[in-house]
Design a protein around this motif. Sequence first.
Motif, PDB file in Angstrom:
ATOM      1  N   UNK A 170      12.657 -11.830  -7.955  1.00 40.66           N
ATOM      2  CA  UNK A 170      12.239 -12.600  -9.124  1.00 40.66           C
ATOM      3  C   UNK A 170      10.924 -12.059  -9.673  1.00 40.66           C
ATOM      4  N   UNK A 171      10.007 -11.666  -8.776  1.00 40.74           N
ATOM      5  CA  UNK A 171       8.727 -11.075  -9.163  1.00 40.74           C
ATOM      6  C   UNK A 171       8.689  -9.628  -8.717  1.00 40.74           C
ATOM      7  N   UNK A 172       8.125  -8.784  -9.559  1.00 37.98           N
ATOM      8  CA  UNK A 172       7.969  -7.378  -9.208  1.00 37.98           C
ATOM      9  C   UNK A 172       6.662  -6.876  -9.804  1.00 37.98           C
ATOM     10  N   UNK A 173       5.599  -6.909  -9.010  1.00 36.27           N
ATOM     11  CA  UNK A 173       4.268  -6.524  -9.472  1.00 36.27           C
ATOM     12  C   UNK A 173       3.837  -5.260  -8.733  1.00 36.27           C
ATOM     13  N   UNK A 174       3.321  -4.246  -9.433  1.00 32.56           N
ATOM     14  CA  UNK A 174       2.869  -3.021  -8.762  1.00 32.56           C
ATOM     15  C   UNK A 174       1.810  -3.307  -7.701  1.00 32.56           C
ATOM     16  N   UNK A 175       1.856  -2.538  -6.615  1.00 32.02           N
ATOM     17  CA  UNK A 175       0.966  -2.781  -5.494  1.00 32.02           C
ATOM     18  C   UNK A 175      -0.519  -2.561  -5.755  1.00 32.02           C
ATOM     19  N   UNK A 189      -6.249  -4.587  -5.622  1.00 26.99           N
ATOM     20  CA  UNK A 189      -7.563  -4.704  -6.254  1.00 26.99           C
ATOM     21  C   UNK A 189      -7.947  -6.174  -6.445  1.00 26.99           C
ATOM     22  N   UNK A 190      -7.010  -6.997  -6.870  1.00 24.36           N
ATOM     23  CA  UNK A 190      -7.301  -8.421  -7.077  1.00 24.36           C
ATOM     24  C   UNK A 190      -7.570  -9.115  -5.752  1.00 24.36           C
ATOM     25  N   UNK A 191      -6.896  -8.695  -4.685  1.00 22.65           N
ATOM     26  CA  UNK A 191      -7.176  -9.258  -3.361  1.00 22.65           C
ATOM     27  C   UNK A 191      -8.629  -8.988  -2.976  1.00 22.65           C
ATOM     28  N   UNK A 225       1.531  -9.406   0.670  1.00 20.09           N
ATOM     29  CA  UNK A 225       2.403  -9.518   1.833  1.00 20.09           C
ATOM     30  C   UNK A 225       3.809  -8.995   1.514  1.00 20.09           C
ATOM     31  N   UNK A 226       4.246  -9.235   0.283  1.00 20.96           N
ATOM     32  CA  UNK A 226       5.588  -8.803  -0.112  1.00 20.96           C
ATOM     33  C   UNK A 226       5.715  -7.285  -0.039  1.00 20.96           C
ATOM     34  N   UNK A 279      -9.510   0.293  -7.595  1.00 20.40           N
ATOM     35  CA  UNK A 279      -9.418   0.480  -9.039  1.00 20.40           C
ATOM     36  C   UNK A 279      -9.411   1.966  -9.375  1.00 20.40           C
ATOM     37  N   UNK A 280     -10.229   2.733  -8.680  1.00 24.11           N
ATOM     38  CA  UNK A 280     -10.277   4.175  -8.943  1.00 24.11           C
ATOM     39  C   UNK A 280      -8.981   4.859  -8.553  1.00 24.11           C
ATOM     40  N   UNK A 281      -8.200   4.206  -7.692  1.00 26.27           N
ATOM     41  CA  UNK A 281      -6.933   4.792  -7.270  1.00 26.27           C
ATOM     42  C   UNK A 281      -5.754   4.436  -8.155  1.00 26.27           C
ATOM     43  N   UNK A 282      -5.986   3.695  -9.240  1.00 25.39           N
ATOM     44  CA  UNK A 282      -4.884   3.329 -10.142  1.00 25.39           C
ATOM     45  C   UNK A 282      -4.232   4.587 -10.723  1.00 25.39           C
TER      46      UNK A 282
END
Length: 329
Positions: A199-204, A209-211, A252-253, A326-329
Amino acid sequence: MRALICIVLALLFAWPVGNVAAHALDPGYLDMRQIGPGTWSVHWRKPDVSGQPMAIDAVLPDGCAPARGPDPAFDGRAWVSSWVAECDATITGQPIAIEGLEAQQNDVLVRLHPLESEPATLRFTPDAAVQDIPSEQTTSSVFVAYFQLGFEHILEGWDHLLFVLALFILVRDPWRLVGAVTAFTLAHSITLALATFGVLNVPGPPVEAVIALSIVFLAMEIVKGGEGRFRLSSQKPWIVCFGFGLLHGLGFAGALADIGLPPNDIPAALLAFNLGVEAGQLFFITALALSLMIWRVIAFPISQRATVVAAYGIGSVSMYWLIERISGF
């Protein structure tokens, strides 16, 4: 004052600051799918260690040829190899070995998909690097394996532990703290399930970075806590933890996607993994609380200055992670 400083600094010095992914848990993975009588398609995934494959190797039962795969190739996250093995008519009861695992700290999951029976999942550890192929898989064995994975994941996930540490310092009331941790678990269970079922698919990388940013936020709240004003993070921490838990669940996903889930026992595996994470968090909090109690008995009380020093230490590490990710995006 010295108590909290010593505990936090000891943890921070032990923290692997550089090149920290969102999840330290990076198990090996061996998938064997039977595609015909005596014929198996094998997929072998080794964790990456400083740009090289971990020094482990999957060795199929003696009745299989080839028993080992070709040299692995890096796919951006791990080292993988695939091959087709011709085995005896049945490999039930025969041993599979993960050579070299006894010298590592990682686990290896082995998933078997026979044509004429239910899939089976085996968990190999350094103490159990050789196991016999079972004739059948029970739901209880899947539950135990994924509970242990969740428990170990939170205790080896450095950024998740640092989040819990910051929460421990910020929230002084024990019951409020337990409620906040439980809210965090409920929230990450929701997004973990949604991501697992597609249902959700967000890039790692943005999630990681938000964590790190969530830890920076808690460190700032600790510093501002001495100003005497109402702060939602300390008065109603379960609200803040629930929000951040939704984000951590996406992290975790990513780890669980690498591990994989048994097709016939997905609900049990998901529940067990989440319960294992919750147990790991409560274990870590209990260890911190006992350490502080012992220090207070044999040494000195803790001052507000110690709390601020601890907050700056946590904030510095998490800011480093934030910039690096962030630099690794």
